[in-house]
Design an enzyme around this catalytic site. Sequence first.
Site, PDB file in Angstrom:
ATOM      1  N   SER A 566       0.788  -1.292  -0.084  1.00 47.14           N
ATOM      2  CA  SER A 566      -0.002  -0.007   0.237  1.00 47.14           C
ATOM      3  C   SER A 566       0.759   1.310   0.241  1.00 47.14           C
ATOM      4  O   SER A 566       1.809   1.394  -0.864  1.00 47.14           O
ATOM      5  CB  SER A 566      -1.083  -0.071   1.158  1.00 47.14           C
ATOM      6  N   ASP A 666      -8.440  -5.357  -6.131  1.00 48.27           N
ATOM      7  CA  ASP A 666      -7.870  -4.195  -5.267  1.00 48.27           C
ATOM      8  C   ASP A 666      -8.550  -2.791  -6.002  1.00 48.27           C
ATOM      9  O   ASP A 666      -8.098  -2.536  -6.863  1.00 48.27           O
ATOM     10  CB  ASP A 666      -6.616  -4.032  -5.354  1.00 48.27           C
ATOM     11  N   HIS A 698      -7.164  -5.602  -1.840  1.00 49.24           N
ATOM     12  CA  HIS A 698      -5.948  -4.845  -1.485  1.00 49.24           C
ATOM     13  C   HIS A 698      -5.062  -5.828  -0.510  1.00 49.24           C
ATOM     14  O   HIS A 698      -3.890  -5.690   0.008  1.00 49.24           O
ATOM     15  CB  HIS A 698      -6.338  -3.913  -0.430  1.00 49.24           C
TER      16      HIS A 698
END
Length: 758
Positions: A566, A666, A698
């Site tokens: 991320s 995602d 994600h």
Amino acid sequence: MMIARAVKFTPEVLLSAPRRSAGLPNAEGTIVLHTISTYSFQNHSKTTTLRALNVKSGESIELAKDQDISDLNWLDDDRFVALRREKNGHTSVIEGSVKSGTASQVAGEINAAAGNLRVTKLNVEGEYAVVLSAAADRNGNLWTPELAERKTRSTGRLYNGLFVRHWDRFEGPEHNALWYGKLTKGSNGELSLSSLTNALKGTGLESPVQPFGGTDNFDIRNDAIIFVAKDPKLNPALNTKCNVYILRIKSWTHPTDSASLRQIAIPGFEGASSSPVFAPHGPKAAFLSMKRPGYEADKNRIFVIPDVNATEINATETHGSSSGEGSWDRSPSSVSFTADAQKLLLTAENEGTGCLYITDGDITKSGDHLPIALTSNGAVSDARPLTDGRIFISGSSLIDNSWYAIVDPKAEIASSKPGCAPVGMWSHSNSGEGKKFGLSSSQISSIRTPSSNPKINKEVHSLVLKPSFYEEGKKYPVAYLIHGGPQGSWADNWSTRWNPAVYAEQGYIVVTPNPTGSTGYGQAFTDAINSNWGGDPYEDIVRVFEWVGKNMKDADNENAVALGASYGGYMINWLNGHDLGRRFKTMVNHDGIFSFAGGLLATEELYFPFHDLKGTPWDASTKSAVAKKTNEVFSSSSTSNWRKWDPSEYLSHWSTPTLIIHSEKDYRLNLSEGLAAFNVLQARGIESQFLTFPDENHWVLKPENSLVWHKVVLNWINKFTGLPAYTDEDPNGDSFWGGVVEGKEENSAMPIQGKPET
């Protein structure tokens, strides 16, 4: 119930180890209900058991097996109710008894997927109020499996506004709702569930808040529900504002009128509210709220409602200050009352730990009386007050995947200063305090290195984990793990997604920096990353790297790797374009941002980049329109921030071998972000691989997918550091991917395509 001591802590051990839920003690703290789920890579299946742990004897008994049971609630010190997911997509409310050793009596069935059960006693003996969450259609009716499966001949979807998709699903006609009803004990002693009423029908409100809201978004007492919901007047893609509401319930078996709904006004607080809770008795309630709109990492402030029965319901900030910043520089993630309803229990990050705090002073008045820490190690995930004033807590650590403990706050406060170790009366570990994993607390240490911005914080704190087989005088390659967020942190807690011990047991010294922007070190340190993504955080990591090289003689810093997900994946891309990136042997980027315009403008929660980069990338007139919608004043320098910190502006410097991982579901960051990074690496002739999972978001959560993730990651970094390959399975063979299954594929990741790896 626990696995035998592992010869070596591997991803298989991590992913197949029994996962224990937070414990639910009865009121006296004598019995603890919990579930344990275990995944078998031999049978490729998960089993779940419901168990009752006797606190005094330590004996654990099985109440149910191979059933999807959740949301446990005690009715008394023996009987309890829970939810059980059925194979037809429906949900049963079941009753159980510890004394009889059963958990199978069905009190009622809900013709939909339901969760987040809360139950409380009513004034009539044998009657209980029930609130749970389940999806509703546009008309406020229950969203049944039949509605979910109904399809039109065209697959098209038409949208008229923002929030086309969220996290891992496209927005549809269904939305979350709270449903209430009543459980009644019949003459035969068995419970029966009434029909359910949609508490939010016709209000335009949705609770729990998507995508992660649960029982922390509402609470129940015998005549009301308190809950949080996004402000219906504001676009959820442009704002974080959540309001607190109280709904009076006159009858738990009939619809209530709209006049029974009250919004709690807290002037000046335009951000997200969370953790609403009633006192166990009396008229008080409490909740958390943020000041700033569009900023999901703002500091949570603590509010107490002295009297929810008053004609005018007012809320007081318990730790307010004349400066408006609040007297306590920590941001609690949950709030609850002690058993006597006189104090509050708070969980909050604090310098690499997740502590439990208790308030000191009158909670109905604002003052500078700071909360007192009851724990100092590990990470508390749940706290439950017992009737005698003690507190049952659930938590984990870097070496222990689940521990329970009972603490006495009176003894703790009398014997220590804030931040000292708890006076524990009882504890129970799921892993023998890590021994059954071959891990120990002696592997964990901390380092503190100079900050790039000493005006905010003088030092940057990093947790360090060494191998269990560490020997003095030897040198070990270093793995630097970079956390996501960016407003997040590494802490002394367990993870099945990013577990530092997995890398340590491969033979790395693992360093987990908490640079500028990290949480748990004061709000100013967290805020300092705004419009500064590649600035101070990057410089902090550089200083950590250099300090390790100069001061840790056992760390082979010339043989180092960096991994991040991320925001951590963004930082990997940023490193690749800057000097530090070229000092790593290799790097791993999981679901990271490649381009601000492409990645951040395609995300669903636009308030996030608009806040963190202080505006939009377009012209001032449009900026003003967006600012009006979000109540936020944007900086005139926002356009330069979108270019200044964009990793794709520095592609000419990329040269470090990199593994890219990005999954198709995602929707927080598009798959194209990972593909673009991989394509650049390939086109520039830089050694690289690309791993994707069509069925993950994600996060990579499915056990078989997670094992493949670990195989690919560890094989990749070990190859560049000279450590043995984690597995010698051929990535082009079926066994690497868990084997072939008959019928529907549960894991759709495919072997490497193109030129085979040599």
